[in-house]
Write a protein that holds these residues in place. Structure first.
Motif, PDB file in Angstrom:
ATOM      1  N   LYS A  86      34.105  36.979  56.492  1.00  0.00           N
ATOM      2  CA  LYS A  86      35.080  37.397  56.708  1.00  0.00           C
ATOM      3  C   LYS A  86      36.460  37.711  56.383  1.00  0.00           C
ATOM      4  CE  LYS A  86      32.008  38.392  59.885  1.00  0.00           C
ATOM      5  NZ  LYS A  86      31.705  39.200  61.367  1.00  0.00           N
ATOM      6  N   ALA A  87      36.336  36.671  55.138  1.00  0.00           N
ATOM      7  CA  ALA A  87      36.864  36.842  54.054  1.00  0.00           C
ATOM      8  C   ALA A  87      37.807  37.894  53.493  1.00  0.00           C
ATOM      9  CB  ALA A  87      37.361  35.809  52.832  1.00  0.00           C
ATOM     10  N   ASP A  88      39.917  38.454  53.431  1.00  0.00           N
ATOM     11  CA  ASP A  88      39.458  39.363  52.706  1.00  0.00           C
ATOM     12  C   ASP A  88      40.404  38.969  51.254  1.00  0.00           C
ATOM     13  OD1 ASP A  88      39.386  41.435  54.333  1.00  0.00           O
ATOM     14  OD2 ASP A  88      41.136  40.563  55.601  1.00  0.00           O
ATOM     15  N   VAL A  89      41.534  37.347  51.750  1.00  0.00           N
ATOM     16  CA  VAL A  89      41.419  37.197  50.793  1.00  0.00           C
ATOM     17  C   VAL A  89      41.215  35.266  50.667  1.00  0.00           C
ATOM     18  CG1 VAL A  89      43.916  35.870  49.418  1.00  0.00           C
ATOM     19  CG2 VAL A  89      44.073  38.448  50.860  1.00  0.00           C
ATOM     20  N   VAL A  90      41.244  34.746  49.416  1.00  0.00           N
ATOM     21  CA  VAL A  90      40.774  33.467  49.691  1.00  0.00           C
ATOM     22  C   VAL A  90      41.938  32.447  48.622  1.00  0.00           C
ATOM     23  CG1 VAL A  90      38.788  31.501  48.631  1.00  0.00           C
ATOM     24  CG2 VAL A  90      38.650  33.662  49.381  1.00  0.00           C
ATOM     25  N   LEU A  91      42.708  31.901  49.056  1.00  0.00           N
ATOM     26  CA  LEU A  91      44.022  31.085  48.268  1.00  0.00           C
ATOM     27  C   LEU A  91      43.205  29.998  48.846  1.00  0.00           C
ATOM     28  CD1 LEU A  91      47.600  32.228  50.001  1.00  0.00           C
ATOM     29  CD2 LEU A  91      46.696  29.615  49.323  1.00  0.00           C
ATOM     30  N   ASP A 108      36.246  40.781  43.523  1.00  0.00           N
ATOM     31  CA  ASP A 108      36.976  42.176  42.978  1.00  0.00           C
ATOM     32  C   ASP A 108      37.981  41.200  42.070  1.00  0.00           C
ATOM     33  OD1 ASP A 108      36.188  44.252  42.287  1.00  0.00           O
ATOM     34  OD2 ASP A 108      37.188  45.082  44.290  1.00  0.00           O
ATOM     35  N   VAL A 109      38.424  42.234  41.547  1.00  0.00           N
ATOM     36  CA  VAL A 109      39.411  42.272  40.578  1.00  0.00           C
ATOM     37  C   VAL A 109      40.099  42.539  41.471  1.00  0.00           C
ATOM     38  CG1 VAL A 109      38.304  42.896  38.065  1.00  0.00           C
ATOM     39  CG2 VAL A 109      39.043  44.688  40.029  1.00  0.00           C
ATOM     40  N   SER A 110      41.859  41.967  41.407  1.00  0.00           N
ATOM     41  CA  SER A 110      43.057  41.842  41.295  1.00  0.00           C
ATOM     42  C   SER A 110      43.902  42.986  41.320  1.00  0.00           C
ATOM     43  CB  SER A 110      43.804  40.623  41.169  1.00  0.00           C
ATOM     44  OG  SER A 110      44.527  40.809  40.327  1.00  0.00           O
ATOM     45  N   GLY A 111      43.485  43.581  39.896  1.00  0.00           N
ATOM     46  CA  GLY A 111      44.700  44.656  39.746  1.00  0.00           C
ATOM     47  C   GLY A 111      46.321  44.448  40.484  1.00  0.00           C
ATOM     48  N   ILE A 112      46.129  43.421  39.583  1.00  0.00           N
ATOM     49  CA  ILE A 112      47.924  42.886  39.711  1.00  0.00           C
ATOM     50  C   ILE A 112      48.554  42.445  39.041  1.00  0.00           C
ATOM     51  CG2 ILE A 112      49.571  40.856  41.021  1.00  0.00           C
ATOM     52  CD1 ILE A 112      48.234  42.906  43.121  1.00  0.00           C
ATOM     53  N   SER A 263      33.816  41.428  49.467  1.00  0.00           N
ATOM     54  CA  SER A 263      33.247  42.598  50.324  1.00  0.00           C
ATOM     55  C   SER A 263      34.587  42.973  51.593  1.00  0.00           C
ATOM     56  CB  SER A 263      32.314  41.663  51.297  1.00  0.00           C
ATOM     57  OG  SER A 263      33.079  40.295  51.464  1.00  0.00           O
ATOM     58  N   SER A 264      35.726  42.720  51.323  1.00  0.00           N
ATOM     59  CA  SER A 264      36.433  42.903  52.106  1.00  0.00           C
ATOM     60  C   SER A 264      36.923  44.541  52.749  1.00  0.00           C
ATOM     61  CB  SER A 264      37.893  42.647  51.144  1.00  0.00           C
ATOM     62  OG  SER A 264      39.199  42.961  52.280  1.00  0.00           O
ATOM     63  N   PRO A 265      37.354  44.610  53.565  1.00  0.00           N
ATOM     64  CA  PRO A 265      37.410  46.362  54.315  1.00  0.00           C
ATOM     65  C   PRO A 265      38.927  46.957  53.518  1.00  0.00           C
ATOM     66  CG  PRO A 265      37.144  45.190  55.729  1.00  0.00           C
ATOM     67  CD  PRO A 265      36.747  43.399  55.043  1.00  0.00           C
ATOM     68  N   ASN A 266      39.381  45.416  53.920  1.00  0.00           N
ATOM     69  CA  ASN A 266      41.081  46.275  53.227  1.00  0.00           C
ATOM     70  C   ASN A 266      41.419  45.690  52.291  1.00  0.00           C
ATOM     71  OD1 ASN A 266      41.380  45.613  56.435  1.00  0.00           O
ATOM     72  ND2 ASN A 266      40.840  44.240  56.820  1.00  0.00           N
ATOM     73  N   LYS A 267      41.123  46.720  51.286  1.00  0.00           N
ATOM     74  CA  LYS A 267      40.992  46.133  50.026  1.00  0.00           C
ATOM     75  C   LYS A 267      43.197  46.309  49.372  1.00  0.00           C
ATOM     76  CE  LYS A 267      36.405  45.752  47.755  1.00  0.00           C
ATOM     77  NZ  LYS A 267      35.695  46.316  46.521  1.00  0.00           N
ATOM     78  N   ASP A 268      43.220  47.427  50.026  1.00  0.00           N
ATOM     79  CA  ASP A 268      43.940  47.524  50.151  1.00  0.00           C
ATOM     80  C   ASP A 268      45.317  46.695  50.343  1.00  0.00           C
ATOM     81  OD1 ASP A 268      43.308  49.471  48.583  1.00  0.00           O
ATOM     82  OD2 ASP A 268      43.638  51.236  50.351  1.00  0.00           O
ATOM     83  N   LEU A 269      45.456  45.984  51.466  1.00  0.00           N
ATOM     84  CA  LEU A 269      46.380  45.457  52.221  1.00  0.00           C
ATOM     85  C   LEU A 269      46.032  43.549  51.207  1.00  0.00           C
ATOM     86  CD1 LEU A 269      48.138  44.803  55.007  1.00  0.00           C
ATOM     87  CD2 LEU A 269      45.947  44.656  55.870  1.00  0.00           C
ATOM     88  N   ALA A 270      45.083  43.558  50.988  1.00  0.00           N
ATOM     89  CA  ALA A 270      44.784  42.434  50.226  1.00  0.00           C
ATOM     90  C   ALA A 270      45.468  42.268  48.667  1.00  0.00           C
ATOM     91  CB  ALA A 270      43.292  42.122  50.379  1.00  0.00           C
ATOM     92  N   ARG A 271      45.402  43.509  47.931  1.00  0.00           N
ATOM     93  CA  ARG A 271      46.188  44.067  46.722  1.00  0.00           C
ATOM     94  C   ARG A 271      47.464  43.634  47.448  1.00  0.00           C
ATOM     95  NH1 ARG A 271      41.599  46.850  45.501  1.00  0.00           N
ATOM     96  NH2 ARG A 271      40.206  46.403  43.580  1.00  0.00           N
ATOM     97  N   MET A 277      52.896  37.931  46.779  1.00  0.00           N
ATOM     98  CA  MET A 277      52.875  36.339  46.759  1.00  0.00           C
ATOM     99  C   MET A 277      53.064  35.452  45.642  1.00  0.00           C
ATOM    100  SD  MET A 277      48.480  35.433  47.522  1.00  0.00           S
ATOM    101  CE  MET A 277      48.637  34.166  46.398  1.00  0.00           C
ATOM    102  N   VAL A 278      53.491  37.340  43.907  1.00  0.00           N
ATOM    103  CA  VAL A 278      54.681  35.981  43.771  1.00  0.00           C
ATOM    104  C   VAL A 278      55.404  37.271  43.865  1.00  0.00           C
ATOM    105  CG1 VAL A 278      52.726  36.132  41.691  1.00  0.00           C
ATOM    106  CG2 VAL A 278      53.231  38.515  41.900  1.00  0.00           C
ATOM    107  N   SER A 279      56.253  37.497  44.461  1.00  0.00           N
ATOM    108  CA  SER A 279      57.269  37.883  45.345  1.00  0.00           C
ATOM    109  C   SER A 279      58.188  36.533  45.952  1.00  0.00           C
ATOM    110  CB  SER A 279      57.612  39.290  46.604  1.00  0.00           C
ATOM    111  OG  SER A 279      57.287  38.394  47.135  1.00  0.00           O
ATOM    112  N   PRO A 280      59.587  36.457  45.706  1.00  0.00           N
ATOM    113  CA  PRO A 280      60.818  35.959  46.454  1.00  0.00           C
ATOM    114  C   PRO A 280      59.692  35.935  48.410  1.00  0.00           C
ATOM    115  CG  PRO A 280      61.852  37.220  45.011  1.00  0.00           C
ATOM    116  CD  PRO A 280      60.594  37.479  45.483  1.00  0.00           C
TER     117      PRO A 280
END
Length: 341
Positions: A86-91, A108-112, A263-271, A277-280
């Motif tokens: 069920k994870a979209d992001v693993v932190l 999946d590739v992060s694209g970040i 498998s995340s159904p929310n990839k745009d949101l996850a990205r 994460m790298v912002s203030p």
């Protein structure tokens, strides 16, 4: 006079469009981003609540945390769940686990773009995004130990009555970090070092939180933690009672990372979250909530307490593929050396 049929049709379409727009807006607001992480991240004092609030201000979504004991346990859970996770992001994985995590095929590739991040060793990866780092250290109680170990050799050969609490390398990233630290210093003689050290080990906990809790309750005068841990006590408890021992050989570093699941159904949101994460809004929470070092600029300078921390003379960090290839064998070596005869 306007054509009433045409007017009726246009009005109907306009209303349908409005309904569709509202439904889409509500759908965006109703989206849930599920983040798997470790317990200390979501603890009352951890950064989880602030990160959730800051991201939800911008995402039109709800952040849902699922926490487990520690980083190694995260990877174990993902392997059990497989593509049905069920994870979209693993932190909360770290560089010692990234190759093994990639081999699962679940990420999946992060694209970040992480080129501007400041991470020791210039860690770069197309799948995982680093968000903080810290050096492992033996943290000790100055009221219980007047002469702390000054090297890994001092720790291994020291007074067995002065106990240390450590974490299990099978379930904990700090536990794995200590395993790799000992291996970095002792090489082929690591098993002998563990055999000597086992007399000083009070207990082995599943994760960092349990170990540090035992330490602060006075169950043992030493614990495997981070060079940044004393900053917590200086800032929150207004005491310098707990300090990190500087080891002459150097210290092993942990670089923590996050990634999005295939498998995340929310990839745009996850990205969007990985970018956040790298912002203030995320990085500001790291120094005085996760008690680690940020990887990018924060909106405020680090507190003065951070200038009083141990600065390692040397940094150890094994390549992820080396760790993946040898982790099981090195854990078996640790188990054999520390088991009761």
């Amino acid at each position: 006079m306007p054509n009433r049929s045409l007017l009726s049709l246009l009005t109907g379409l306009a209303l349908a469009g409005t309904t569709l727009f509202v439904a889409q807006g509500a759908g965006a607001a109703d989206k849930t981003l599920t983040i798997y992480t470790y317990e200390s991240f979501t603890a009352d004092w951890g950064p989880g609540a602030k990160v959730k609030a800051n991201f939800e201000k911008t995402c039109g979504c709800t952040v849902n945390y699922v926490s487990v004991t520690d980083g190694v346990a995260l990877l174990s859970r993902l392997k059990l769940e497989g593509a049905g996770t069920k994870a979209d992001v693993v932190l909360g994985l770290d560089t010692n686990l990234v190759d093994e995590a990639k081999d699962t095929g679940l990420f999946d590739v992060s694209g970040i773009d992480t080129s501007a991040l400041k991470v020791p060793g210039d860690f770069k990866d197309g799948v995982f995004v680093p968000y903080d780092y810290g050096h492992f250290a033996v943290v000790y109680d100055t009221q219980a130990i007047k002469n702390p170990p000054k090297s890994m050799k001092d720790l291994v050969d020291g007074d067995p009555s002065q106990k240390i609490v450590i974490e299990d390398p099978r379930t904990s990233t700090p536990g794995l970090g200590l395993l790799l630290w000992v291996k970095s210093v002792y090489g082929d003689k690591a098993a002998e070092a563990w055999t000597k050290l086992k007399g000083r080990i009070l207990t082995v906990t599943p994760g960092w939180s349990e170990a540090y809790d035992l330490f602060t309750k006075g169950e043992a005068p030493m614990v495997l933690s981070y060079t940044t841990s004393p900053a917590y006590h200086m800032i929150e408890d207004k005491t310098d009672r707990y300090q990190a021992a500087a080891f002459s050989e150097g210290h092993y570093i942990q670089i923590e990372v996050a990634g999005l699941t295939r498998s995340s159904p929310n990839k745009d949101l996850a990205r969007d979250f990985l970018k956040f994460m790298v912002s203030p809004g995320f990085q500001d929470t790291i120094p005085t909530n996760n008690w680690m070092m940020p990887v990018s600029a924060t909106s405020e300078p680090l507190p003065d307490a951070f200038s009083k921390l141990v600065v390692p003379s040397k940094t150890f960090l094994m390549a992820p593929d080396v760790v993946e290839k040898n982790r099981k064998a090195w854990i078996d070596e640790w188990l054999a050396a520390t088991s009761t005869n």
